[in-house]
Motif scaffolding. Structure first.
Motif, PDB file in Angstrom:
ATOM      1  N   VAL A 157       0.858  -1.186   0.000  1.00  0.00           N
ATOM      2  CA  VAL A 157       0.000   0.000   0.000  1.00  0.00           C
ATOM      3  C   VAL A 157       0.890   1.230   0.000  1.00  0.00           C
ATOM      4  CG1 VAL A 157      -1.773   1.286   1.261  1.00  0.00           C
ATOM      5  CG2 VAL A 157      -1.827  -1.210   1.258  1.00  0.00           C
ATOM      6  N   GLU A 158       0.551   2.194  -0.834  1.00  0.00           N
ATOM      7  CA  GLU A 158       1.371   3.399  -0.967  1.00  0.00           C
ATOM      8  C   GLU A 158       0.480   4.632  -0.963  1.00  0.00           C
ATOM      9  OE1 GLU A 158       4.176   5.405  -4.447  1.00  0.00           O
ATOM     10  OE2 GLU A 158       4.056   3.211  -4.297  1.00  0.00           O
ATOM     11  N   GLU A 159       0.982   5.733  -0.420  1.00  0.00           N
ATOM     12  CA  GLU A 159       0.280   7.014  -0.459  1.00  0.00           C
ATOM     13  C   GLU A 159       1.054   7.977  -1.348  1.00  0.00           C
ATOM     14  OE1 GLU A 159      -1.662   8.780   3.050  1.00  0.00           O
ATOM     15  OE2 GLU A 159      -0.795   7.114   4.153  1.00  0.00           O
ATOM     16  N   ILE A 160       0.317   8.736  -2.162  1.00  0.00           N
ATOM     17  CA  ILE A 160       0.981   9.697  -3.046  1.00  0.00           C
ATOM     18  C   ILE A 160       0.358  11.079  -2.845  1.00  0.00           C
ATOM     19  CG2 ILE A 160       1.668   8.003  -4.767  1.00  0.00           C
ATOM     20  CD1 ILE A 160      -1.165  10.198  -5.724  1.00  0.00           C
ATOM     21  N   ASN A 161       1.104  12.096  -3.229  1.00  0.00           N
ATOM     22  CA  ASN A 161       0.597  13.464  -3.198  1.00  0.00           C
ATOM     23  C   ASN A 161      -0.460  13.621  -4.291  1.00  0.00           C
ATOM     24  OD1 ASN A 161       0.143  16.206  -3.307  1.00  0.00           O
ATOM     25  ND2 ASN A 161       2.283  16.770  -3.073  1.00  0.00           N
ATOM     26  N   PRO A 162      -1.700  13.994  -3.932  1.00  0.00           N
ATOM     27  CA  PRO A 162      -2.768  14.044  -4.941  1.00  0.00           C
ATOM     28  C   PRO A 162      -2.766  15.312  -5.787  1.00  0.00           C
ATOM     29  CG  PRO A 162      -3.653  14.658  -2.816  1.00  0.00           C
ATOM     30  CD  PRO A 162      -2.196  14.313  -2.577  1.00  0.00           C
ATOM     31  N   LYS A 163      -1.721  16.122  -5.700  1.00  0.00           N
ATOM     32  CA  LYS A 163      -1.686  17.394  -6.419  1.00  0.00           C
ATOM     33  C   LYS A 163      -1.911  17.180  -7.923  1.00  0.00           C
ATOM     34  CE  LYS A 163       1.161  21.499  -7.183  1.00  0.00           C
ATOM     35  NZ  LYS A 163       2.462  22.169  -6.908  1.00  0.00           N
ATOM     36  N   ASN A 164      -2.897  17.902  -8.447  1.00  0.00           N
ATOM     37  CA  ASN A 164      -3.234  17.925  -9.879  1.00  0.00           C
ATOM     38  C   ASN A 164      -3.859  16.638 -10.396  1.00  0.00           C
ATOM     39  OD1 ASN A 164      -2.314  20.565 -10.199  1.00  0.00           O
ATOM     40  ND2 ASN A 164      -0.228  19.904 -10.675  1.00  0.00           N
ATOM     41  N   THR A 165      -4.110  15.648  -9.541  1.00  0.00           N
ATOM     42  CA  THR A 165      -4.690  14.396 -10.046  1.00  0.00           C
ATOM     43  C   THR A 165      -6.110  14.594 -10.568  1.00  0.00           C
ATOM     44  OG1 THR A 165      -5.309  13.836  -7.773  1.00  0.00           O
ATOM     45  CG2 THR A 165      -3.285  12.851  -8.634  1.00  0.00           C
ATOM     46  N   SER A 166      -6.807  15.613 -10.062  1.00  0.00           N
ATOM     47  CA  SER A 166      -8.166  15.881 -10.543  1.00  0.00           C
ATOM     48  C   SER A 166      -8.202  17.006 -11.565  1.00  0.00           C
ATOM     49  CB  SER A 166      -9.077  16.239  -9.354  1.00  0.00           C
ATOM     50  OG  SER A 166      -8.590  17.403  -8.695  1.00  0.00           O
ATOM     51  N   GLN A 167      -7.044  17.600 -11.898  1.00  0.00           N
ATOM     52  CA  GLN A 167      -7.007  18.745 -12.811  1.00  0.00           C
ATOM     53  C   GLN A 167      -6.321  18.436 -14.143  1.00  0.00           C
ATOM     54  OE1 GLN A 167      -5.276  22.068 -10.736  1.00  0.00           O
ATOM     55  NE2 GLN A 167      -6.419  21.652  -8.866  1.00  0.00           N
ATOM     56  N   ILE A 168      -5.701  17.252 -14.234  1.00  0.00           N
ATOM     57  CA  ILE A 168      -4.980  16.870 -15.450  1.00  0.00           C
ATOM     58  C   ILE A 168      -5.702  15.716 -16.138  1.00  0.00           C
ATOM     59  CG2 ILE A 168      -2.826  15.862 -16.324  1.00  0.00           C
ATOM     60  CD1 ILE A 168      -1.329  17.438 -14.251  1.00  0.00           C
ATOM     61  N   CYS A 169      -5.753  15.774 -17.459  1.00  0.00           N
ATOM     62  CA  CYS A 169      -6.405  14.725 -18.249  1.00  0.00           C
ATOM     63  C   CYS A 169      -5.542  13.463 -18.229  1.00  0.00           C
ATOM     64  CB  CYS A 169      -6.613  15.211 -19.682  1.00  0.00           C
ATOM     65  SG  CYS A 169      -7.344  13.962 -20.762  1.00  0.00           S
ATOM     66  N   SER A 170      -6.150  12.337 -17.939  1.00  0.00           N
ATOM     67  CA  SER A 170      -5.418  11.070 -17.890  1.00  0.00           C
ATOM     68  C   SER A 170      -5.074  10.550 -19.282  1.00  0.00           C
ATOM     69  CB  SER A 170      -6.236  10.018 -17.134  1.00  0.00           C
ATOM     70  OG  SER A 170      -7.483   9.798 -17.772  1.00  0.00           O
ATOM     71  N   VAL A 171      -5.643  11.150 -20.334  1.00  0.00           N
ATOM     72  CA  VAL A 171      -5.377  10.729 -21.708  1.00  0.00           C
ATOM     73  C   VAL A 171      -4.201  11.485 -22.304  1.00  0.00           C
ATOM     74  CG1 VAL A 171      -6.323  10.540 -24.051  1.00  0.00           C
ATOM     75  CG2 VAL A 171      -7.786  10.085 -22.059  1.00  0.00           C
ATOM     76  N   CYS A 172      -4.220  12.842 -22.146  1.00  0.00           N
ATOM     77  CA  CYS A 172      -3.215  13.667 -22.826  1.00  0.00           C
ATOM     78  C   CYS A 172      -2.374  14.510 -21.876  1.00  0.00           C
ATOM     79  CB  CYS A 172      -3.882  14.573 -23.854  1.00  0.00           C
ATOM     80  SG  CYS A 172      -5.054  15.751 -23.126  1.00  0.00           S
ATOM     81  N   ASP A 173      -2.632  14.441 -20.579  1.00  0.00           N
ATOM     82  CA  ASP A 173      -1.875  15.182 -19.557  1.00  0.00           C
ATOM     83  C   ASP A 173      -2.056  16.694 -19.643  1.00  0.00           C
ATOM     84  OD1 ASP A 173      -0.895  12.836 -18.487  1.00  0.00           O
ATOM     85  OD2 ASP A 173       0.910  12.846 -19.732  1.00  0.00           O
ATOM     86  N   GLN A 174      -3.088  17.146 -20.350  1.00  0.00           N
ATOM     87  CA  GLN A 174      -3.380  18.574 -20.400  1.00  0.00           C
ATOM     88  C   GLN A 174      -4.318  18.956 -19.258  1.00  0.00           C
ATOM     89  OE1 GLN A 174      -2.125  20.918 -22.597  1.00  0.00           O
ATOM     90  NE2 GLN A 174      -0.761  19.229 -23.175  1.00  0.00           N
ATOM     91  N   LYS A 175      -4.221  20.220 -18.812  1.00  0.00           N
ATOM     92  CA  LYS A 175      -5.096  20.668 -17.735  1.00  0.00           C
ATOM     93  C   LYS A 175      -6.528  20.821 -18.233  1.00  0.00           C
ATOM     94  CE  LYS A 175      -2.316  22.781 -14.180  1.00  0.00           C
ATOM     95  NZ  LYS A 175      -2.223  23.889 -13.220  1.00  0.00           N
ATOM     96  N   GLY A 176      -7.458  20.625 -17.327  1.00  0.00           N
ATOM     97  CA  GLY A 176      -8.870  20.755 -17.661  1.00  0.00           C
ATOM     98  C   GLY A 176      -9.658  21.167 -16.437  1.00  0.00           C
ATOM     99  N   PHE A 177     -10.965  20.923 -16.474  1.00  0.00           N
ATOM    100  CA  PHE A 177     -11.828  21.356 -15.365  1.00  0.00           C
ATOM    101  C   PHE A 177     -12.983  20.382 -15.215  1.00  0.00           C
ATOM    102  CE2 PHE A 177     -13.222  23.333 -19.272  1.00  0.00           C
ATOM    103  CZ  PHE A 177     -14.587  23.159 -19.253  1.00  0.00           C
ATOM    104  N   ARG A 178     -13.522  20.355 -14.014  1.00  0.00           N
ATOM    105  CA  ARG A 178     -14.717  19.551 -13.742  1.00  0.00           C
ATOM    106  C   ARG A 178     -15.951  20.345 -14.137  1.00  0.00           C
ATOM    107  NH1 ARG A 178     -14.741  15.364  -9.429  1.00  0.00           N
ATOM    108  NH2 ARG A 178     -12.608  14.779  -8.948  1.00  0.00           N
ATOM    109  N   SER A 179     -16.998  19.624 -14.519  1.00  0.00           N
ATOM    110  CA  SER A 179     -18.264  20.287 -14.830  1.00  0.00           C
ATOM    111  C   SER A 179     -18.878  20.837 -13.555  1.00  0.00           C
ATOM    112  CB  SER A 179     -19.236  19.303 -15.491  1.00  0.00           C
ATOM    113  OG  SER A 179     -19.559  18.270 -14.590  1.00  0.00           O
TER     114      SER A 179
END
Length: 359
Positions: free
Chosen positions: A307-329
């Motif tokens: 089990v590992e813990e990671i810094n969640p910085k930008n995990t919800s702001q970056i696209c998992s497909v292209c790594d570009q920034k985006g936004f939630r609806s």
């Protein structure tokens, strides 16, 4: 080293044994209050410093076994550090240390608890439990460390804490977990090539309405003195049961795919839930995220899954497909859209990014 907890019932102790157990519990709680007065007077914040002042008092006045007196002193310091004005009027389980204040004796499949009681006495009580607990007690890899003795529904129980060392597996995949309110847990499994093998959501929609119902119930005028407390206990039980189900599902999937489990750091989990209305504000501050994490870690340790813990910085702001920034609806925060036009489920996107960070 890891710990696991097991509940054992004292099986039909005689009246004489019951009286001795009752005396031990009564004197233990009195000893804590007595030690707390000394700790408050001197301002001790470490049990090693208060030991000299409290040990003889607790031994002589309450006739406690040596190790139980030490644990009463330790508990008093813990109470003082949490609240320096506490008078400690509640009843707490007796802390016992293996081979010092209690011992589990296995005699050809029949197990007994040897418990030291006040006045330099001891009792032997048969234990009632299932095959599941027996397997742990007979396994040499599990070492008994401590126990808590307490009374529930007129029955006495021992909660045993066992310590074990479980070798960690070499894993092939990574399971990333994103925690939230709309979906309590979203988890995605990625292989070393960052291909998504599995994604799953555990919704919190039905639970939200149940919890709000209990909240309104507590706000309403109580019809009986115990109604407020009862509704809170019931709500906590529902949350705990669901956390166990989530933990079981996640660990079963990790076991199936031979995955390393990756969490986001939970320190800022409540700050990261940004959709702030009165419902979300109540839920994010009352959901047991830490409890869920501990359940998953416990289950994973039993199977040797890392089990590992990671810094969640930008995990919800970056696209998992292209790594570009985006936004939630804005609507329920269900969807994520990046600058390149990729539209994804926001929680799935975050869980994939969490897994990617650990690969």
């Amino acid at each position: 080293m890891h710990l696991t907890l097991h509940h054992l019932k004292l099986y039909k102790p005689t009246k004489t044994k019951l009286n001795k157990i009752e005396l031990l519990s009564k004197n233990w709680n009195k000893a804590i209050r007595s030690a707390l007065k000394i700790v408050k007077h001197w301002g001790f914040t470490a049990y090693t410093k208060s030991h000299k002042q409290t040990y003889r008092v607790l031994r002589n006045n309450y006739k406690l076994p040596s190790q139980v007196a030490n644990e009463a002193n330790r508990k008093a310091v813990e109470v003082y550090k949490v609240n320096k004005n506490s008078n400690f009027n509640r009843i707490v389980p007796v802390r016992l240390v293996h081979k010092k204040s209690f011992e589990i004796i296995n005699d050809e499949g029949k197990c007994f608890a040897k418990i030291l009681t006040p006045n330099k006495d001891k009792i032997y009580c048969p234990l009632s439990f299932g095959e599941y607990q027996l397997n742990y007690l007979e396994d040499d890899n599990y070492k008994i460390k401590t126990a808590q003795l307490y009374k529930s529904n007129n029955e006495w129980y021992l909660d045993l804490t066992l310590e074990y060392e479980q070798p960690k597996r070499d894993t092939d995949t990574t399971l990333g977990i994103d925690l939230g309110i709309i979906n309590l847990a979203t988890f995605s499994i990625l292989d070393e090539a960052q291909t998504v093998l599995h994604t799953e959501h555990i919704s919190g929609e039905q639970l939200r309405f149940k919890r709000m119902r209990y909240k309104q119930k507590r706000k309403a005028k109580a019809r009986s003195s115990g109604s407020l407390k009862t509704s809170l206990i019931k709500e906590n039980q529902i949350c705990k049961q669901l956390n166990w189900k989530i933990a079981n599902r996640i660990v079963d999937l990790a076991d199936k795919y031979n995955s390393k489990i990756v969490f986001e750091d939970l320190k800022n989990i409540r700050k990261n839930i940004t959709n702030d209305n009165s419902l979300n504000n109540y839920e994010k501050n009352n959901w047991a995220f830490y409890q869920l994490k501990q359940f998953i870690k416990h289950k994973a340790n039993l199977k040797g899954l890392p089990v590992e813990e990671i810094n969640p910085k930008n995990t919800s702001q970056i696209c998992s497909v292209c790594d570009q920034k985006g936004f939630r609806s804005d609507y329920k925060q269900d969807f994520f859209k990046c600058a390149n036009g990729h539209i994804l489920n926001a929680d799935s996107n975050a869980s994939i990014n969490i897994a990617k960070k650990a690969i």
